[in-house]
Design an enzyme around this catalytic site. Structure first.
Site, PDB file in Angstrom:
ATOM      1  N   ARG A 185       0.719  -1.191   0.067  1.00  0.00           N
ATOM      2  CA  ARG A 185       0.286  -0.020  -0.057  1.00  0.00           C
ATOM      3  C   ARG A 185       0.921   1.072  -0.240  1.00  0.00           C
ATOM      4  O   ARG A 185       0.595   2.119  -0.429  1.00  0.00           O
ATOM      5  CB  ARG A 185      -0.833   0.267   1.566  1.00  0.00           C
ATOM      6  N   ASP A 237      -0.278  -6.295  -3.182  1.00  0.00           N
ATOM      7  CA  ASP A 237      -0.925  -6.328  -3.146  1.00  0.00           C
ATOM      8  C   ASP A 237      -2.138  -5.474  -3.946  1.00  0.00           C
ATOM      9  O   ASP A 237      -1.148  -5.459  -5.367  1.00  0.00           O
ATOM     10  CB  ASP A 237      -1.784  -5.084  -2.222  1.00  0.00           C
ATOM     11  N   HIS A 259      -6.475 -10.069  -4.292  1.00  0.00           N
ATOM     12  CA  HIS A 259      -5.586  -8.684  -3.832  1.00  0.00           C
ATOM     13  C   HIS A 259      -4.646  -9.066  -4.628  1.00  0.00           C
ATOM     14  O   HIS A 259      -3.012  -7.691  -4.557  1.00  0.00           O
ATOM     15  CB  HIS A 259      -5.165  -8.600  -2.126  1.00  0.00           C
ATOM     16  N   ASP A 298      -7.035 -14.077   1.544  1.00  0.00           N
ATOM     17  CA  ASP A 298      -7.513 -13.390   2.484  1.00  0.00           C
ATOM     18  C   ASP A 298      -8.611 -13.055   0.782  1.00  0.00           C
ATOM     19  O   ASP A 298      -8.058 -12.406   0.359  1.00  0.00           O
ATOM     20  CB  ASP A 298      -7.184 -12.382   3.411  1.00  0.00           C
ATOM     21  N   GLU A 299      -9.937 -12.576   1.715  1.00  0.00           N
ATOM     22  CA  GLU A 299     -11.038 -11.768   1.228  1.00  0.00           C
ATOM     23  C   GLU A 299     -11.150 -11.847  -0.247  1.00  0.00           C
ATOM     24  O   GLU A 299     -11.287 -11.261  -1.557  1.00  0.00           O
ATOM     25  CB  GLU A 299     -10.732  -9.710   1.097  1.00  0.00           C
ATOM     26  N   TRP A 333      -7.874 -13.777  11.443  1.00  0.00           N
ATOM     27  CA  TRP A 333      -7.643 -12.132  11.330  1.00  0.00           C
ATOM     28  C   TRP A 333      -8.724 -11.621  11.614  1.00  0.00           C
ATOM     29  O   TRP A 333      -8.860 -10.298  12.252  1.00  0.00           O
ATOM     30  CB  TRP A 333      -6.697 -11.656  10.865  1.00  0.00           C
ATOM     31  N   TRP A 336      -0.554  -2.662   8.624  1.00  0.00           N
ATOM     32  CA  TRP A 336      -1.217  -2.824   7.022  1.00  0.00           C
ATOM     33  C   TRP A 336      -0.906  -0.914   7.190  1.00  0.00           C
ATOM     34  O   TRP A 336      -1.462  -0.598   7.765  1.00  0.00           O
ATOM     35  CB  TRP A 336      -2.961  -2.779   6.964  1.00  0.00           C
ATOM     36  N   GLU A 343      -2.996   1.803   4.430  1.00  0.00           N
ATOM     37  CA  GLU A 343      -3.622   2.058   4.165  1.00  0.00           C
ATOM     38  C   GLU A 343      -3.271   3.259   4.458  1.00  0.00           C
ATOM     39  O   GLU A 343      -3.294   4.601   3.327  1.00  0.00           O
ATOM     40  CB  GLU A 343      -5.235   1.502   3.490  1.00  0.00           C
TER      41      GLU A 343
HETATM   42  C1  ACM Z   1      -6.306  -8.893   5.698  1.00  0.00           C
HETATM   43  O1  ACM Z   1      -6.885  -8.405   6.932  1.00  0.00           O
HETATM   44  N1  ACM Z   1      -7.423  -8.724   5.160  1.00  0.00           N
HETATM   45  C2  ACM Z   1      -5.943 -10.308   6.033  1.00  0.00           C
END
Ligand code: ACM
Ligand code: ZN
Length: 535
Positions: A137, A166, A237, A310-311, A378, A444, A446
């Site tokens: 990020r 990402d 991602h 993830d996601e 997480w 993270w 961002e």
């Molecule tokens: C995450 O925070 N998506 C691992």
């Protein structure tokens, strides 16, 4: 000695009292088995004591090997004539020296080199004590990473989980796929004003690590007892990679690396283009992933490879002929199982290279995950599949949101959350102790674009993380705050920008709600701006 952070498992002071003055040490003799960390051990002591330490002298500090001690463990015995150290491995030897350094505040104006006579017997509660650094990020670069590694070492943390790719950036050179960094490492701007905003700044972001630089940083970490675990997030991602190679997607969309991080993404281009999943049905995707993993494994000797996982949205897979055909031919029930199958395939491939796969807890979604895959927990919501995984003998690393998401505002997750963490609260009763490999704090980025803010979010949360992951014993938050106050000169020594106490302590409920509202409602720097930022 001062009470050190993280607290050693056992400190017994001699009944008759007495001290030995570290300042008398004029030589250092480290066992040859500890060659890996000896240069760092030597430089910590030489810088702290302000003189060179040859192997022989009147007052030798001897660091020996003790076969009966486990890896990362050490013992210190002090009497009026000197200090003796034994350790189970090179990391243990280094931790012993960190204990002496932190206990005497060596290198700070507050130093007091008198070590009380007695015994320290110390070993970690968890084998894996980590920090995740997201450089996708925002990119911070070698100097900041090395600084973090130095400080992690002082805190006896031993894993740097490096989030290098990402949607918003690809930060590691892959020779087989040069566009990953040529195209994927640059974006023209970034979303600002929090998750719900559609505002962007006008500051381009770029940067990546060459393979040579990666090797250098990995070696730097190893000398500090730190294993670097790369994360290449997939199958989602992955937008920066899809910007470079659009054929990675089910639909071949020509898109830039993203400059939105989430929230209300404008869809002016007519399709949802945030956080898409790669096409699993096309063989070219798996070939790409194997090509990337081949090069990654050459650069990182760590026994783990982090796949993210993830996601991952499933919508494009539902409409993709190649993905649907694969689901049919493998006899899978749905797209969640397609994700599970994909993770297992990558697990097999990294196993063939002597590595073990780790992924975020969404990798459990399809209910077919290979039990050998380590799960990193997480999600803010409780995920019963994690406990099920552990019951079947699987391993976890805990990074639960409310304790270990260090990018969140202190008003939302004050320091107390991290310090009070207890695995039992999350369902990890003592019979699963062996399945909990460790704990990781995540950074993270961002909403973090400078080293100064990175440090503000991280300190003193790193101290609380060290305390729960290394010591893991009985707690007293009030006393911990007192110990922290005394500890801060050690952070000053590194020129770190840490949060002030009125920010990291739990605020009153009114201030708390107001700060959280401001943070999410448009000023993600509301706390940071209140700190007296040093750089
Ligand atoms: C995450 O925070 N998506 C691992
Ligand atoms: Zn597809």
């Amino acid at each position: 000695m001062k009470e050190i952070i993280p607290r050693p498992q056992s400190v017994i002071e001699a009944k008759k009292g007495g001290t030995f003055d570290m300042a008398k040490v004029d030589a250092l003799d480290v066992d040859a088995k500890f060659a890996l960390t000896t240069p760092v051990i030597t430089s910590i002591l030489e810088e702290g004591l302000g003189r060179k330490l040859p192997k022989e002298g009147k007052n030798v500090l001897k660091i020996g090997f003790a076969a009966e001690l486990a890896p990362q463990s050490y013992r210190i015995e002090t009497d009026e004539n000197g200090i003796g150290i034994v350790a189970g491995d090179a990391a243990g030897a280094l931790y012993a020296v960190q204990t002496l350094r932190v206990g005497t505040m060596m290198g700070t104006p507050q130093k007091n080199t008198l070590v009380p006579c007695g015994k320290v017997n110390d070993y970690p509660r968890y084998r894996w004590r980590g920090i995740l650094l997201d450089e996708a990020r925002h990119f911070f670069g070698e100097e900041e990473v090395k600084k973090l590694l130095d400080v992690m070492c002082m805190h006896k943390l031993n894993v740097l989980h490096w989030h290098l790719t990402d949607d918003q950036g690809w930060r590691i050179e892959i020779k087989k796929y040069p566009l990953l960094t040529e195209v994927g490492s640059s974006r023209p701007c970034s979303q600002i004003h929090g998750w719900l905003s559609t505002d962007v700044d006008d500051v381009p972001v770029s940067g990546y690590y060459t393979q040579e630089k990666i090797k250098e940083i990995v070696a730097y970490a190893a000398e500090r007892g730190i294993s670097v675990i790369p994360e290449i997030d997939m199958p989602a991602h992955l937008a920066a990679a899809m910007a470079a190679y659009p054929w990675l997607g089910c639909r071949e969309l020509k898109r830039d690396p993203h400059y939105y991080f989430g929230g209300r993404i404008p869809t002016s281009q007519g399709v949802k283009d945030w956080n898409r999943s790669a096409c699993i049905g096309k063989p070219s995707t798996m070939e790409f992933i194997k090509g990337v993993i081949d090069e990654i494994c050459e650069l990182f000797p760590a026994p783990y490879f982090h796949i993210g996982g993830d996601e991952a949205p499933k919508d494009e897979w539902k409409n993709c002929p190649a993905c649907q055909e694969l689901i049919r031919s493998l006899g899978l029930r749905n797209e969640k199982q397609l994700q599970g199958w994909f993770i297992n395939e990558v697990a097999k491939y990294v196993r063939s290279k002597g590595r073990r796969l780790i992924g975020w807890n969404e990798v459990l979604e399809g209910d077919i995950l290979d039990n050998d895959v380590v799960v990193q927990y997480w999600t803010p919501r409780r995920d019963p599949k994690v406990i099920k995984h552990v019951r079947k003998g699987g391993s976890v690393v805990i990074s639960k949101h409310k304790y270990f998401y260090f990018d969140m505002p202190y008003a939302q997750y004050p320091l107390r959350n991290t310090y009070m963490f207890n695995p039992y609260f999350e369902g990890f009763i003592s019979m699963y102790d062996n399945n909990v490999k460790g704990i990781e704090g995540t950074l993270w980025t961002e909403w973090i674009s400078t080293p100064s803010k990175l440090e503000f979010q991280l300190f003193p949360r790193m101290e609380a993380l060290a305390e729960v992951s290394w010591y893991g014993g009985p707690k007293n938050f009030k006393k911990f705050l007192g110990r922290l106050r005394e500890y801060m000169p050690l952070l000053d020594m590194y020129g770190l920008n840490y949060a002030k106490e009125e920010i990291y302590r739990q605020p009153n409920p009114f201030t708390r709600v107001k700060t959280i509202r401001t943070w999410y409602g448009g000023n993600e720097n509301v706390e940071y701006e209140k700190n007296d930022n040093k750089h």
